[in-house]
Design a protein around this motif. Sequence first.
Motif, PDB file in Angstrom:
ATOM      1  N   GLY A  16     -11.269  11.281 -16.447  1.00 34.23           N
ATOM      2  CA  GLY A  16     -12.224  10.931 -15.403  1.00 34.23           C
ATOM      3  C   GLY A  16     -12.903  12.111 -14.752  1.00 34.23           C
ATOM      4  O   GLY A  16     -13.475  12.989 -15.401  1.00 34.23           O
ATOM      5  N   ARG A  17     -12.791  12.154 -13.430  1.00 27.79           N
ATOM      6  CA  ARG A  17     -13.519  13.155 -12.656  1.00 27.79           C
ATOM      7  C   ARG A  17     -12.918  14.546 -12.752  1.00 27.79           C
ATOM      8  O   ARG A  17     -13.484  15.502 -12.238  1.00 27.79           O
ATOM      9  N   MET A  18     -11.753  14.679 -13.399  1.00 26.13           N
ATOM     10  CA  MET A  18     -11.182  16.012 -13.601  1.00 26.13           C
ATOM     11  C   MET A  18     -12.084  16.876 -14.485  1.00 26.13           C
ATOM     12  O   MET A  18     -11.963  18.102 -14.486  1.00 26.13           O
ATOM     13  N   LEU A  26     -14.263  21.124 -20.085  1.00 30.52           N
ATOM     14  CA  LEU A  26     -12.812  20.991 -20.048  1.00 30.52           C
ATOM     15  C   LEU A  26     -12.370  20.292 -18.756  1.00 30.52           C
ATOM     16  O   LEU A  26     -12.935  20.533 -17.688  1.00 30.52           O
ATOM     17  N   ALA A  27     -11.360  19.455 -18.856  1.00 29.14           N
ATOM     18  CA  ALA A  27     -10.788  18.804 -17.676  1.00 29.14           C
ATOM     19  C   ALA A  27      -9.826  19.767 -16.997  1.00 29.14           C
ATOM     20  O   ALA A  27      -8.993  20.396 -17.657  1.00 29.14           O
ATOM     21  N   ALA A  28      -9.936  19.885 -15.679  1.00 26.60           N
ATOM     22  CA  ALA A  28      -9.088  20.816 -14.932  1.00 26.60           C
ATOM     23  C   ALA A  28      -8.742  20.204 -13.585  1.00 26.60           C
ATOM     24  O   ALA A  28      -9.496  19.394 -13.041  1.00 26.60           O
ATOM     25  N   ARG A  29      -7.578  20.595 -13.040  1.00 28.44           N
ATOM     26  CA  ARG A  29      -7.164  20.093 -11.737  1.00 28.44           C
ATOM     27  C   ARG A  29      -6.498  21.213 -10.941  1.00 28.44           C
ATOM     28  O   ARG A  29      -6.016  22.191 -11.501  1.00 28.44           O
ATOM     29  N   ASP A  49      -4.474  23.660 -13.533  1.00 27.91           N
ATOM     30  CA  ASP A  49      -4.072  23.021 -14.780  1.00 27.91           C
ATOM     31  C   ASP A  49      -5.328  22.740 -15.600  1.00 27.91           C
ATOM     32  O   ASP A  49      -6.335  22.262 -15.047  1.00 27.91           O
ATOM     33  N   VAL A  50      -5.270  22.993 -16.893  1.00 25.90           N
ATOM     34  CA  VAL A  50      -6.355  22.619 -17.807  1.00 25.90           C
ATOM     35  C   VAL A  50      -5.769  21.713 -18.875  1.00 25.90           C
ATOM     36  O   VAL A  50      -4.701  22.006 -19.430  1.00 25.90           O
ATOM     37  N   TYR A  51      -6.458  20.603 -19.157  1.00 27.67           N
ATOM     38  CA  TYR A  51      -5.949  19.674 -20.159  1.00 27.67           C
ATOM     39  C   TYR A  51      -6.420  20.111 -21.541  1.00 27.67           C
ATOM     40  O   TYR A  51      -7.623  20.112 -21.838  1.00 27.67           O
TER      41      TYR A  51
END
Length: 311
Positions: free
Chosen positions: A115-117, A200-203, A232-234
Amino acid sequence: MPRVAIRHRTEYRYAAPVSFGDHRLMTRPRDSHDLRLIEATLSFSPHATLRWKHDVFGNSVAVASFAEAADTLLIESRIVLDHFPREPADLAAMVEPYAETIPFAYAPEEVPDLGRMAERHFPDPDHAVDLWAKKFLSTEGPTRTADLLVAMTHAIKSDFTYEARDEEGTRPPTETLALSRGACRDFALLMMEACRSLGLAARFVSGYLYDAALAESDTPVVGGGATHAWVDVYVPGAGWVEFDPTNGLIGGRNLVRVAVARQPAQAIPISGSFIGRPDDFLGLSVEVTVEVGQGGATPPPAPEPAAVETA
């Protein structure tokens, strides 16, 4: 398997007794395969009643309510945990073949959950973050995903100046780039937005930093005496991988995560309000001590609290 004891003490001071609104605390670590929580205790002065909940990300959140007015508010968290740190993994060997080079597309079944990550959250009108992120793309052929993430982490460590900042809030990534300095939360946000600019998704991750090997060193790891933040990176195949750009660390070996969130404002360790005159607030002090020991570290003794709750 080190046992880690963390004492996080926050004291707010006021010129006269004030009333307190609810305070939101995110100090209880997230249990996982690499972290087993042994003890988690919160103490307050004046007395507080607690209720617990999980936020939208699954983080444990304590809400403290106060009935008494006071000129000092003391909140202390003490946790003891067993950490099962991993040796730095060969990230490149863990990546799914389709994601070995960037750009790539996440698997369709994962896109809704990420999603928004994977979306940008902060303005970049002059494309400063975009241009900085693209510096890590190879001009001579495909860019390996693992190499890019490691290079970006190390670049922030080497090219930016760390500064401890007590004021609230996180600087926008464009400001951190322009200043070439910041606190750990600023660096984490910059790397998050840079990764998102590349698809890239990241949080954002908040927690604590320790290093058993450097516990007695004259040069401790930056951030070890305070709350800490990283990203964190997925990565397909490897999952959520932790990167600490403040210290140039890859993986979660020295990191005790407490909360994960889409943006920094959702992972503030302690937040709340008071009712009084604006000039009643005199300041606050934060003290974080970390003790690491194989045989079972214990937190230093705490003052007699007005209220204690163990979760």
